[in-house]
Design a protein around this motif. Structure first.
Motif, PDB file in Angstrom:
ATOM      1  N   THR B 346      23.177  12.524   4.785  1.00  0.00           N
ATOM      2  CA  THR B 346      24.489  12.896   4.283  1.00  0.00           C
ATOM      3  C   THR B 346      25.183  11.767   3.543  1.00  0.00           C
ATOM      4  O   THR B 346      26.098  12.026   2.776  1.00  0.00           O
ATOM      5  N   GLY B 347      24.792  10.514   3.789  1.00  0.00           N
ATOM      6  CA  GLY B 347      25.507   9.395   3.200  1.00  0.00           C
ATOM      7  C   GLY B 347      26.837   9.143   3.871  1.00  0.00           C
ATOM      8  O   GLY B 347      27.636   8.338   3.401  1.00  0.00           O
ATOM      9  N   GLN B 348      27.142   9.821   4.996  1.00  0.00           N
ATOM     10  CA  GLN B 348      28.422   9.616   5.694  1.00  0.00           C
ATOM     11  C   GLN B 348      28.291   8.410   6.621  1.00  0.00           C
ATOM     12  O   GLN B 348      28.317   8.549   7.847  1.00  0.00           O
ATOM     13  N   ALA B 349      28.176   7.225   6.002  1.00  0.00           N
ATOM     14  CA  ALA B 349      27.904   6.030   6.788  1.00  0.00           C
ATOM     15  C   ALA B 349      29.109   5.607   7.617  1.00  0.00           C
ATOM     16  O   ALA B 349      28.995   5.274   8.793  1.00  0.00           O
ATOM     17  N   LEU B 350      30.304   5.635   6.986  1.00  0.00           N
ATOM     18  CA  LEU B 350      31.513   5.174   7.671  1.00  0.00           C
ATOM     19  C   LEU B 350      31.735   5.927   8.971  1.00  0.00           C
ATOM     20  O   LEU B 350      31.928   5.336  10.031  1.00  0.00           O
TER      21      LEU B 350
END
Lengths: 372, 383
Positions: B346-350
């Motif tokens: 997803t690239g939702q790293a934060l």
């Protein structure tokens, strides 16, 4: 002098005190080995059990030594029920130096030699001092310059091509070396009497100690490009080093805090009474004593950090462990993963065991000093 | 006049302390704001949306094994729960097994028996001085390359098969309302334990046998009402793999062996140190009273050693929970691996890293509280 048995004159009994008695209490009779091993039911049971355990490990000895292939140029000869040490021999340069250009591999070798030389010089405590610290600074600079190159006819090698043992050693040394000043600051902050530095130090130390190193490595490798302005780029090795440094700093800080707590309050009071300003007193009176007290636990942290450098494999930095894993995936050889990991484990063992032996020696010296 | 006042202000130690603190705080907050501003800008440039709404979307990736039921159709939030469940399970199992093994190792290192103390010493030295991740990878390599293929599986006991695909054991297949049954059984056992304790405290001899019989009867009744059924499930070779039975995957086995050995070596040293810290006179006093060696250890030395043991043991338990993240090196799906996969997908790293932080800090706080309670119970009572 011979005398018939049982005819000791009373005179000699009182005068001839046995020489041993003067030296101390009589020697304890040694228990015969058979009685230790089979004296009672419990001992016999333990002997049989440990014996069985050792026997059960014999096939491993057969695999690792007797049936092992020690040297061959033909990978096909490996994999017949014995360990394939020939693989480690064939791939040793790759495991130790990674993908560093083959013609330039004397440079990482020189770095390893330099580390070894500096460590040997630093062993005797009488060498410790400002000059040694400067020497370490110069040596680390020389190591990095050697690895990078780009001067005096040495071709430039980017950190993407660094690998193997030098990366492991550099990560350990640099993270400890750069973490130490941060750790001293954090420890002093945590012991501070005013609230703001104390609160900030506790926040930083406890957050980092509460997090697994893997999490910290994730943060540094994924988040750092987001946290810094667009123009600033830090390469993968640098980001990993940042994570290891912060991690080492938090753990070192707690060790140093222990040392600070061990310095009697009278030291500070005496310094203040002599009119020495607080910061000078901390720097010249309290800190040296605190750090001296915690040298044995500091070596423990050093061992932990050497072992922790192996975690960088998770974020794709090419240290010794990743190099060994990559080497073992060569399809020409019959998947010698166990042998590769055993070899890497042995190298780590040598480093860590040496540090722990040194720590034990130091501790013994400290105790001797205390007794005097 | 004014200059003198300014000098006086400058010389006031309280004011200087306050100014210093304010400056430090400003610096800290300023750095945070600067980092946050950079992040917002970078996220905008990369057009990444921040927010936790992705948690409700289906995860669409498989998780190979889990304690709580999971399918790729479930949400990302549930995938995190699965990861947390796996982390808690392996941590709890590793801590339990490592404490038992560590107690044994610690006692063995102090034993007068030279073979026993020698073997324990070699074990501790070898395990403590190599990185855990190397050990995990080694055990995993052993489990997947040194073991035979399913067709030639090792077969030490009936219905026990050990092969590259893992360890297959006879299992029990449940049918019916499993969760209700499990919860009911736990309630019955707790009730029985409380009852027996109450009776004991009133000075009556505990009716152990009737209590056990009553609890067993209640559990049977519960099984009948919840319609639970159990059938033995035996592993058998079908085609290239085994079917039926209970499977322990090579990932799980490597992780457990590695984590338990590593932790046990450290716990063994902690326990040995704790026992060594108890004065020799305590042992001698125990012997003088005619207590056996084991009685002296368990009744006199151990309770005092625990005071020394519990604080470092707490630290060790916490680092075991944190060390369980290394499972991602061998591919066991605990929280770290799930988070890595989610970030990749997803690239939702934060958000993912925030969850990781929150979970580990919570676990750490919980373990600390529990062990502080243990510590308070064993600490020396002084007036």
């Amino acid at each position: 002098m011979s005398r018939p048995k049982g005819e000791f004159p009373i005179m000699t009994m009182t005068t001839a005190i046995p020489a041993a008695a003067a030296d101390g209490p009589p020697k304890r009779r040694r228990t015969p080995i058979l009685q230790i091993l089979f004296g009672d039911l419990l001992a016999a049971g333990l002997t049989v059990m440990t014996g069985a355990l050792v026997l059960a490990l014999l096939p491993a000895l057969r695999w690792g030594v007797l049936d092992a292939v020690w040297s061959t140029a033909d990978p096909g000869r490996c994999g017949a029920g014995g360990a394939c040490w020939a693989f480690v021999a064939a791939k040793i340069r790759f495991i130790l130096f990674g993908v560093y250009p083959a013609d330039e591999q004397w440079r990482p070798l020189a770095v390893i030699g330099l580390v070894l030389a500096m460590v040997l010089v630093s062993l005797p405590p009488r060498h410790w001092g400002r000059r040694l610290l400067t020497a370490w600074g110069v040596a680390i600079g020389a190591m990095l310059a050697l690895m990078w190159g780009g001067f005096a006819g040495l071709p430039f090698v980017s950190t993407a091509n660094w690998g193997g043992l030098p990366v492991t050693l550099l990560l350990a040394i640099l993270s400890l070396g750069m973490g130490f000043p941060i750790a001293v600051t954090l420890a002093l902050g945590r012991r501070s009497k005013v609230p703001v530095p104390r609160f900030l130090s506790v926040l930083v130390i406890e957050t980092i100690r509460g997090m697994p190193l893997v999490g910290l490595l994730f943060i540094s490798s994924i988040m750092m490009p987001l946290l810094l302005p667009a123009g600033w780029s830090v390469d993968k090795l640098g980001r990993t080093l940042a994570a290891l440094t912060i991690f080492a700093a938090a753990y070192l800080a707690e060790v140093i805090r222990g040392g600070l707590q061990g310095v009697p309050g009278g030291q500070m009071e005496a310094a203040r009474a002599l009119g020495i300003p607080v910061w000078k007193a901390v720097w010249h009176v309290v800190l040296p004593q605190a750090i001296q007290k915690v040298i044995p636990p500091l070596t423990n942290t050093a061992i932990v950090m050497v072992k922790n450098t192996s975690l960088v494999l998770i974020v794709g930095v090419f240290d010794m462990l990743s190099a060994a894993r990559t080497a073992a995936s060569d399809p020409v050889w019959p998947a010698p993963y166990s042998e590769s990991y055993l070899f890497v484990g042995a190298v780590y063992f040598l480093i860590c065991f040496a540090i722990s032996l040194y720590a034990r020696w130091l501790e013994g010296r400290v105790q001797d000093k205390d007794l005097r | 006049m004014l200059a003198a006042q300014i000098t006086a202000l400058w010389d006031s130690p309280r004011l200087r302390a306050w100014a210093g603190q304010a400056l430090l705080l400003l610096l800290f907050v300023g750095t945070l704001v600067w980092l946050a501003a950079n992040t917002v800008e970078n996220l905008a440039v990369r057009s990444i949306r921040v927010g936790f709404d992705f948690l409700a979307r289906p995860a669409n990736f498989p998780i190979s094994e889990s304690v709580v039921p999971y399918s790729p159709m479930d949400s990302f939030a549930w995938a995190y729960v699965v990861g947390i469940g796996n982390t808690l399970m392996i941590s709890a199992m590793a801590i339990l097994a490592a404490t038992l093994l560590g107690l044994f190792v610690g006692l063995a290192r102090r034993a007068r028996h030279p073979m026993l103390s020698g073997v324990a010493g070699v074990f501790v030295t070898a395990v403590r001085n190599t990185p855990l991740i190397v050990q995990l990878l080694f055990w995993y390599a052993l489990a997947t390359t040194a073991l035979p293929a399913p067709r030639n599986a090792l077969h030490p006991l009936p219905y026990v098969y050990l092969s590259q695909r893992g360890l297959y054991l006879p299992g029990i297949e449940w049918s019916g309302n499993g969760w209700g049954f499990a919860a009911g059984t736990a309630a019955i056992l707790v009730a029985a334990a409380v009852l027996v304790r109450r009776l004991r405290r009133r000075g009556r001899t505990a009716p152990a046998l009737p209590a056990i019989a009553a609890a067993a009867a209640a559990i049977l009744l519960l099984a009948w009402t919840t319609g639970i059924g159990a059938a033995a499930s035996l592993p058998e070779l079908r085609g290239f793999n085994f079917a039926g039975g209970m499977r322990l995957s090579p990932e799980f086995a490597a992780l457990m062996v590695g984590l338990v050995f590593y932790t046990a070596a450290f716990i063994g040293e902690i326990i040995r140190g704790g026992i060594d810290a108890v004065g020799r006179g305590q042992w001698e006093a125990g012997r003088a009273l005619g207590l056996s060696e084991r009685q002296t250890l368990m009744r006199i030395v151990m309770p005092q050693a625990l005071r020394v043991i519990i604080p470092p043991l707490t630290t060790q338990y916490l680092s075991t929970v944190k060390n369980s993240t290394l499972a991602l090196a061998v591919g066991f799906p605990e929280l770290g691996l799930v988070i890595g996969t989610v970030i990749n997908q997803t690239g939702q790293a934060l958000e993912s890293i925030a969850i990781l932080l929150a979970v580990y800090l919570t676990i750490g706080a919980a373990v600390s509280l529990l062990m502080n309670w243990c510590n308070a119970r064993t600490a020396l009572v002084t007036r």
